[in-house]
Design an enzyme around this catalytic site. Structure first.
Site, PDB file in Angstrom:
ATOM      1  N   SER A 105       0.825  -1.209   0.000  1.00 15.44           N
ATOM      2  CA  SER A 105       0.000   0.000   0.000  1.00 15.44           C
ATOM      3  C   SER A 105       0.856   1.254   0.000  1.00 15.44           C
ATOM      4  CB  SER A 105      -0.882  -0.006   1.264  1.00 15.44           C
ATOM      5  OG  SER A 105      -1.473   1.245   1.493  1.00 15.44           O
ATOM      6  N   TYR A 164      -2.658  -0.196  10.450  1.00 13.66           N
ATOM      7  CA  TYR A 164      -2.772  -0.854   9.144  1.00 13.66           C
ATOM      8  C   TYR A 164      -1.507  -0.613   8.313  1.00 13.66           C
ATOM      9  CZ  TYR A 164      -3.815  -1.267   4.191  1.00 13.66           C
ATOM     10  OH  TYR A 164      -3.740  -1.559   2.853  1.00 13.66           O
ATOM     11  N   LYS A 178       1.760  -3.249   6.845  1.00 13.59           N
ATOM     12  CA  LYS A 178       2.326  -3.353   5.496  1.00 13.59           C
ATOM     13  C   LYS A 178       3.836  -3.120   5.518  1.00 13.59           C
ATOM     14  CE  LYS A 178      -1.496  -4.205   3.239  1.00 13.59           C
ATOM     15  NZ  LYS A 178      -1.744  -5.538   2.641  1.00 13.59           N
TER      16      LYS A 178
END
Length: 337
Positions: free
Chosen positions: A124, A147, A151
């Site tokens: 991402s 989040y 990643k």
């Protein structure tokens, strides 16, 4: 090749499955349906004209993951599975770290045991932290929420594995803002709760499921004061995965990082007005306070991806809106319509 697609029933996964089948790959899906719908599977088989084997379990289950790899002879894996809502990750950080990291550990352990050496990983643009304008792949990674940190951490884990096992080939694909839907209107984005992203929110306003769009902040340092994002049609994004998978078969690099975006920024209000063109009427909206953690501008530098993958986006903002509206108007309640 025989490809395992984790999260293959999800929004991006389902569109990628169609394109993998179209170029001749055999596809097997694993998905626990925590943020997807089993309904999509019949639609995928209708669109591809082929039977798609599906395994419904959580990748954190090491035994089931091992059994899957022991019973199939995979050539490569595309790993989409994972929680992905920024706001929810702030409220439930432990759940995000456990789910996203442990599922990857389980998957890669099984790959190692069964000599599967190619993995395309769904990363991402959040790994660029607050420095997301014109982002190049060599920019230092960071994050502003759990989040995003999952990643960053998963990317680092894969780098370390590649260092220890040089035979492995990893593609780290850093997405910007996927939107749009399949041209048929039969599959698209169907958030299980309140949408976290702009496009499905606009679509739900247009179809009457929501009263109005909230625009979070109009005082950013951008031309119209609203946030700028790099939107990429999900079909272009899926094509990027196919190109990355093919590249892993010919690269000497163990870890390959590619941005998947258009390289252009579009503001919230510009996207709203583009969607109004697709719908043929104005849509109600209100200006709301800024959301914590939002950056003013986020868009990719895709020159490396264009050069190394021979890939670039083909669809415009108007295409994205028209395809999203076709999906939402044909499926007003999503897959439960």
């Amino acid at each position: 090749m025989k490809i395992l697609v984790s999260g293959g029933a999800g929004y991006i996964g389902s569109h990628t499955v169609i394109q993998l089948v179209a170029v001749g790959h055999d596809v097997v899906i694993v998905d626990n349906f925590s943020n997807s719908r089993p309904t999509v599977l019949g639609r995928l088989e209708a669109l591809t004209g082929t039977h798609l084997p599906v395994h419904a379990f959580d990748l954190r289950d090491y035994d089931k993951t091992e059994h899957l790899f022991a019973s199939e002879n995979f050539d490569a894996v595309i790993h989409f599975a994972g929680h992905k809502a920024v706001g929810e990750s702030v409220e439930q950080p432990l759940e995000y770290y456990e789910n996203n990291l442990v599922s990857t550990f389980s998957l890669v352990r099984a790959m190692q045991r069964h000599d599967v050496d190619k993995l395309v990983f769904s990363s991402s643009a959040t790994v660029y932290g607050t420095d997301q304008a014109g982002a190049t792949e060599d920019r230092p990674t960071s994050a502003t929420n759990p989040y995003g940190w999952t990643k960053v951490m998963q990317e680092q884990v894969l780098r370390d594995i590649a260092h220890a096992e040089p035979r492995m080939r990893f593609a780290l694909l850093r997405y910007f803002n996927p939107v749009g839907a399949h041209l048929s209107g039969t599959i698209g984005e169907d958030p299980s709760d309140t949408p976290n992203n702009l496009m499905p929110f606009i679509a739900q306003v247009a179809v009457g499921r929501r009263e109005k769009l909230s625009v979070y902040g109009d005082d950013y340092d951008t031309p119209d004061g609203t946030c700028i994002r790099d939107y990429i049609h999900v079909e272009d994004l899926a094509a990027g995965h196919v190109a990355a998978l093919e590249a892993l078969g010919r690269t000497d690099e163990a870890v390959n990082v590619w941005n998947l975006g258009s390289g252009r920024g579009t503001s919230v209000l510009e996207m709203l007005h583009a969607f109004e063109r697709a719908v043929g009427r104005e849509l109600p909206y209100e200006i709301a306070p800024r959301r914590a953690g939002d950056v003013a501008s986020s868009y990719a530098d895709v020159s490396k991806t264009n050069r190394e993958l021979g890939w670039s986006t083909q669809k415009s903002i108007d295409d994205m809106c028209a395809d999203t509206w076709r999906w939402q108007s044909q499926n007003p309640q999503g897959y439960s319509s």
